[in-house]
Design a protein around this motif. Structure first.
Motif, short mmCIF file in Angstrom:
data_model
loop_
_atom_site.label_atom_id
_atom_site.label_comp_id
_atom_site.label_asym_id
_atom_site.label_seq_id
_atom_site.Cartn_x
_atom_site.Cartn_y
_atom_site.Cartn_z
N LYS A 31 46.39 42.78 37.89
CA LYS A 31 45.42 41.48 37.08
C LYS A 31 45.87 39.94 36.86
CE LYS A 31 41.43 41.20 34.17
NZ LYS A 31 41.33 40.16 33.93
N ASN A 32 47.48 39.32 37.09
CA ASN A 32 47.92 38.69 36.25
C ASN A 32 46.86 37.83 38.47
OD1 ASN A 32 48.58 38.40 33.93
ND2 ASN A 32 50.39 38.56 34.96
N LEU A 33 47.40 38.02 38.77
CA LEU A 33 47.50 37.57 40.57
C LEU A 33 46.03 37.58 40.65
CD1 LEU A 33 49.19 40.03 43.02
CD2 LEU A 33 49.66 37.23 42.78
N GLU A 34 45.12 38.52 40.10
CA GLU A 34 43.70 38.38 39.92
C GLU A 34 42.59 37.47 39.19
OE1 GLU A 34 42.28 43.10 40.35
OE2 GLU A 34 42.22 41.95 38.54
N ASP A 35 43.36 37.40 38.25
CA ASP A 35 43.42 36.19 37.31
C ASP A 35 43.82 34.36 37.84
OD1 ASP A 35 42.41 37.57 35.75
OD2 ASP A 35 44.09 37.51 34.40
N GLU A 42 37.93 38.79 40.02
CA GLU A 42 37.80 39.91 40.78
C GLU A 42 38.60 40.00 41.72
OE1 GLU A 42 34.87 40.46 40.32
OE2 GLU A 42 34.09 38.64 39.74
N ARG A 43 38.40 41.22 42.49
CA ARG A 43 39.49 42.01 42.75
C ARG A 43 40.01 41.39 44.13
NH1 ARG A 43 36.86 47.09 45.84
NH2 ARG A 43 39.05 47.10 47.31
N ILE A 44 41.34 41.92 44.97
CA ILE A 44 41.83 40.70 46.00
C ILE A 44 41.44 41.39 47.34
CG2 ILE A 44 44.60 40.24 46.96
CD1 ILE A 44 45.25 40.77 44.34
N PHE A 45 40.81 40.23 47.15
CA PHE A 45 40.47 41.06 48.82
C PHE A 45 41.38 40.21 49.76
CE2 PHE A 45 36.48 40.08 46.56
CZ PHE A 45 35.48 41.63 46.46
N PRO A 46 40.40 41.25 51.04
CA PRO A 46 41.73 41.35 52.29
C PRO A 46 41.42 39.73 53.31
CG PRO A 46 40.74 43.47 52.43
CD PRO A 46 40.17 42.56 50.74
N ASP A 47 40.11 39.42 52.85
CA ASP A 47 39.21 38.83 53.83
C ASP A 47 38.61 37.88 52.99
OD1 ASP A 47 36.78 40.18 52.90
OD2 ASP A 47 35.31 41.25 54.47
N SER A 48 39.98 37.31 52.07
CA SER A 48 38.92 36.10 51.56
C SER A 48 38.68 34.70 52.17
CB SER A 48 39.91 36.13 49.63
OG SER A 48 39.45 34.87 49.17
N LYS A 49 37.70 34.31 52.34
CA LYS A 49 37.95 32.46 53.10
C LYS A 49 39.22 31.59 52.67
CE LYS A 49 34.87 34.90 55.75
NZ LYS A 49 35.38 35.19 57.19
N ARG A 50 39.67 31.60 51.67
CA ARG A 50 40.07 30.87 50.67
C ARG A 50 41.03 29.99 51.26
NH1 ARG A 50 38.19 31.42 44.47
NH2 ARG A 50 39.02 33.40 44.50
N VAL A 97 54.37 45.58 20.73
CA VAL A 97 53.93 46.21 22.25
C VAL A 97 52.72 45.04 22.60
CG1 VAL A 97 52.40 47.77 22.97
CG2 VAL A 97 54.00 48.26 21.16
N GLN A 98 52.63 44.74 23.82
CA GLN A 98 51.96 43.62 24.33
C GLN A 98 51.06 44.58 25.43
OE1 GLN A 98 54.17 40.89 27.18
NE2 GLN A 98 55.19 39.94 25.31
N LEU A 99 49.64 44.08 24.78
CA LEU A 99 48.58 44.74 25.41
C LEU A 99 47.63 43.56 26.08
CD1 LEU A 99 47.05 47.61 22.57
CD2 LEU A 99 48.26 48.01 25.12
N GLU A 100 47.08 44.22 27.17
CA GLU A 100 46.50 43.38 28.06
C GLU A 100 45.23 43.46 28.03
OE1 GLU A 100 45.48 39.39 30.89
OE2 GLU A 100 47.63 40.42 30.09
N ASP A 101 44.11 42.29 27.70
CA ASP A 101 43.13 42.31 27.35
C ASP A 101 42.49 41.70 28.26
OD1 ASP A 101 40.58 43.00 24.73
OD2 ASP A 101 40.46 44.05 26.25
N SER A 102 40.73 41.84 29.03
CA SER A 102 40.09 41.04 29.79
C SER A 102 39.88 40.00 29.87
CB SER A 102 38.34 41.49 30.02
OG SER A 102 38.18 41.91 28.53
N ALA A 103 39.97 39.16 28.24
CA ALA A 103 40.05 38.07 28.10
C ALA A 103 41.14 37.41 27.42
CB ALA A 103 39.14 38.24 26.51
N GLU A 104 41.96 37.52 26.78
CA GLU A 104 43.39 37.22 26.37
C GLU A 104 44.72 37.67 26.41
OE1 GLU A 104 42.75 34.66 23.03
OE2 GLU A 104 42.39 36.19 21.59
N LEU A 105 45.83 37.98 26.36
CA LEU A 105 46.92 38.42 25.68
C LEU A 105 47.47 38.50 24.10
CD1 LEU A 105 49.18 40.01 27.19
CD2 LEU A 105 50.48 37.94 26.94
N GLN A 106 46.81 40.02 24.13
CA GLN A 106 46.79 40.31 22.11
C GLN A 106 48.95 40.82 21.55
OE1 GLN A 106 43.54 43.10 21.27
NE2 GLN A 106 42.32 40.90 21.84
N ARG A 107 49.08 40.15 21.22
CA ARG A 107 50.31 41.08 20.05
C ARG A 107 49.85 41.68 19.01
NH1 ARG A 107 56.00 40.05 21.69
NH2 ARG A 107 55.56 38.54 23.06
N ILE A 108 50.74 42.99 19.16
CA ILE A 108 50.10 43.48 17.28
C ILE A 108 51.43 43.78 17.17
CG2 ILE A 108 49.17 46.19 17.07
CD1 ILE A 108 47.25 45.45 19.70
#
Length: 470
Positions: free
Chosen positions: A39-43, A49-57, A101-112
């Protein structure tokens, strides 16, 4: 002394029990951390987005790095989730509360600070499933869709294509591109993940028709040679064959190396120290595990004494008194005692370490079901792709080796070696009974396979086999 031994054993058992109880949570946390890495690589580099093997960037080297990291973390997730599911059948995670416990959410990292353990587990599992679903799903317009080739077309021919490109010209043009390694990685991943693999990977023996196979293969070959897209077909066949070979060879190496390493590591660092400590603290433990070991030690001691007296008689050694001879014999007996103590301990270590090796073997099989389907297809094409004389040669070689006239001697040596490996007495009655029954069963299986499958698929190979056998 006994209280010390029992306390040390209890300590080892307590440590092992603690490690086993933490196994499900530890495996889940490692899988969760691998999912977070993806998820860190994607962000960071792909805008979520998902890691595409044929990205032009990015360039080829950067793309290879992203793909290697993705594959490494996906493998960690699959392996640890397999470990999590297997350990969950033995151990149930407690309902205690956990903190920090560290939980990864789609918006931000939350600590509970405080959360129930089942809720944390469920949220981690949802996050892992979300990451896996991105890379197990199919694109609307995939660059290559993998299907298993028709197995009966692989005997001496190129066979049906395993890779069907959506744009065949672009696939041929990209074959010489430096990104071909990345494309090959995509081919292998699609070959493993395609749900049609198990369904379409039918054995060659199931593909028989009314007309002879050679005629059908000739017609298919002519059709392929007249096809204007024949060059693209060759490229796709090469990619498919290379991916399938790599997957099969890797699985075979894993099935051999991982159990052997597990057996040796557990024997040297886990089972060995425990057995040595127990036998060292318990002098009353038997030196000889069976009567055959004792007889072997006695025979060696008698041979030593006779050789010593013989050398004195022929003048090769200085004359000695009976007391001196007895002292040397007594020293030899102590050496034999230590030697056979080590042999007995090694046999006990082999029993437990081999159990760990078998568990590792079955774990590899359970976690490699898709690879096994590819390996079965690879073995079918390799075996049935041999010439008729080669098939007959292999059949005669294996039948003569395992069920032939001289095979009982080989089975006897093998069974005695297995008995010595586990410290068991070589039961002659059992060995003779095994030799009288098991090779007969193997011979029946060979004959049934020749009659049921090979006779339909390759009658000329059966005729060659009969001629060579006569």
């Amino acid at each position: 002394m006994r209280s010390t031994i029992f306390s040390s054993i209890k300590g080892y058992v307590r440590t092992a029990n603690r490690w086993l109880l933490r196994t499900p949570e530890r495996a889940l946390n490692e899988a969760y951390e691998a999912a977070l890495a993806i998820k860190n690589l994607e962000d960071s580099y792909f805008n979520g987005e998902r890691i595409f093997p044929d990205s032009k960037r990015y360039g080829r080297t950067t793309q290879n790095y992203f793909q290697s990291e993705l594959k490494k973390n996906l493998d960690i997730i699959k392996l640890r989730m397999t470990e999590f599911r297997a350990s969950r059948t033995i151990v149930r995670l407690s309902n205690q509360s956990i903190t920090e416990v560290q939980l990864e959410d789609s918006a931000e990292l939350q600590r509970i600070n405080v959360i129930d353990r089942p809720a944390a587990i469920l949220k981690k599992l949802r996050f892992i499933d979300e990451i896996l679903s991105r890379y197990e799903s199919r694109d609307p317009n995939p660059t290559s869709v993998i299907v298993i080739a028709d197995a009966n077309q692989s005997n001496g021919t190129n066979g049906a294509s395993l890779v069907r490109a959506s744009d065949e010209r672009e696939a041929t043009r990209n074959y010489g591109n430096p990104r071909s390694k990345t494309q090959l990685t995509g081919v292998k991943d699609a070959l493993l993940d395609d749900p049609n693999t198990r369904k379409d990977a039918r054995s060659i023996t199931d593909k028989t028709g009314v007309l002879p196979r050679s005629i059908l293969e000739t017609v298919d070959r002519i059709k392929r040679e007249l096809d204007p897209d024949a060059e693209q077909e060759v490229v796709r066949d090469f990619r498919r064959s290379k991916a399938r070979t790599i997957i099969s060879m890797r699985l075979v190496l894993f099935l051999i190396i991982i159990p052997l390493l597990t057996q040796q590591i557990t024997k040297s660092f886990v089972v060995g120290p425990l057995i040595d400590q127990f036998r060292r603290d318990a002098p009353q433990v038997r030196i000889f595990l069976n009567d055959e070991m004792e007889e072997e030690a006695l025979a060696e001691l008698q041979k030593f004494e006779q050789r010593l007296r013989f050398k004195i008689l022929i003048g090769e050694a200085e004359p000695q008194s009976d007391a001196e001879i007895n002292e040397q014999v007594r020293e030899k007996a102590r050496e034999l005692q230590e030697e056979f103590r080590e042999i007995s301990g090694d046999a006990i270590k082999n029993v437990f370490s081999d159990i760990f090796g078998l568990l590792a073997f079955f774990l590899v099989l359970i976690s490699s079901r898709k690879e096994i389907e590819v390996l079965k297809s690879f073995m079918d094409q390799m075996i049935y792709g041999l010439s008729d004389s080669a098939k007959a040669f292999v059949i005669i070689l294996f039948t003569d080796m395992f069920v032939g006239f001289h095979s009982p001697h080989g089975w006897e040596v093998l069974l005695e070696g297995v008995s010595r490996h586990f410290g068991l007495p070589a039961n002659r009655d059992f060995i003779f009974l095994f030799i009288a029954t098991f090779p007969v069963i193997l011979d029946t299986i060979f004959k049934y396979w020749i009659f049921r499958y090979l006779n339909r698929v390759s009658p000329s190979a059966v005729a060659t086999y009969k001629n060579m056998n006569e």
